[in-house]
Design a protein around this motif. Structure first.
Motif: not given
Length: 181
Positions: A16-18, A22-27, A32-35, A94-100
């Motif tokens: 997930k994290s990797s 990579a997704l954040l670098e391309k978009c 990114l939401s910081i948990s 903003s579009n937000v990415l939440l990794e949980i």
């Protein structure tokens, strides 16, 4: 205009994290939401970058005040996402990415039904164990616990809108880019 919330979940060691990095670098338009977490930082992690590292007392106080959109106890540590952080980013468009984890993803989906859920799967449990062991960050007991927990987590993959098997990193990233675009 309001942004979209994308939730990426999956078992520890699935990548997930990797993939999210990579997704954040391309978009560049994706934030990114910081948990928040009560676990200690891993080597190289910085407070406010990968996580907001909180003491148990501070976390519990914020949780009891209703500050978290979601929270969970995962592998003996508390994790949570501040609702105000997500709402502010979405309100600014903003579009937000939440990794949980899957528990948090289910909680967020109840509160924000428009969220797009993606579940990252390892190619197999054997490969997951190899990945967790190669990190050299956890004891053999912790790795065994995480592999056992992964079996239960994988049972929830069908709750997500999309499942991505991280067998080949570049292919998995390409699939994520399709979903996010």
């Amino acid at each position: 205009m309001s942004g979209r919330l994308f939730i990426v979940s999956g078992p520890s060691g699935a990548g997930k994290s990797s993939l999210c990095t990579a997704l954040l670098e391309k978009c560049p338009d994706l934030k990114l939401s910081i948990s928040c977490t009560t676990r200690g930082p891993r080597p190289g992690e910085v407070d406010g970058s990968e996580y907001h590292f909180l003491t148990s007392d501070v976390f519990e106080s914020q949780r009891d005040q209703g500050d978290f959109l979601e929270w969970a106890n995962v592998h003996g540590n508390m994790y949570g996402t501040r609702q105000s952080d997500i709402e502010a980013m979405l309100a600014e468009g903003s579009n937000v990415l939440l990794e949980i984890d899957w528990q948090g993803a289910a909680q967020v989906a109840e509160k924000i039904p428009s969220a797009v859920r993606v579940f990252i799967l390892p190619p197999s449990l054997d490969e997951l164990k190899k990945r967790l062991t190669s990190r050299a960050q956890d004891s053999a007991e912790v790795v065994a616990f995480r592999v056992a927990a992964a079996e239960a987590e994988i049972a929830h993959a069908g709750e997500a809108h999309f499942q991505v098997i991280n067998d080949d990193f570049d292919e998995a990233l390409a699939r994520l880019l399709e979903i996010f675009r």
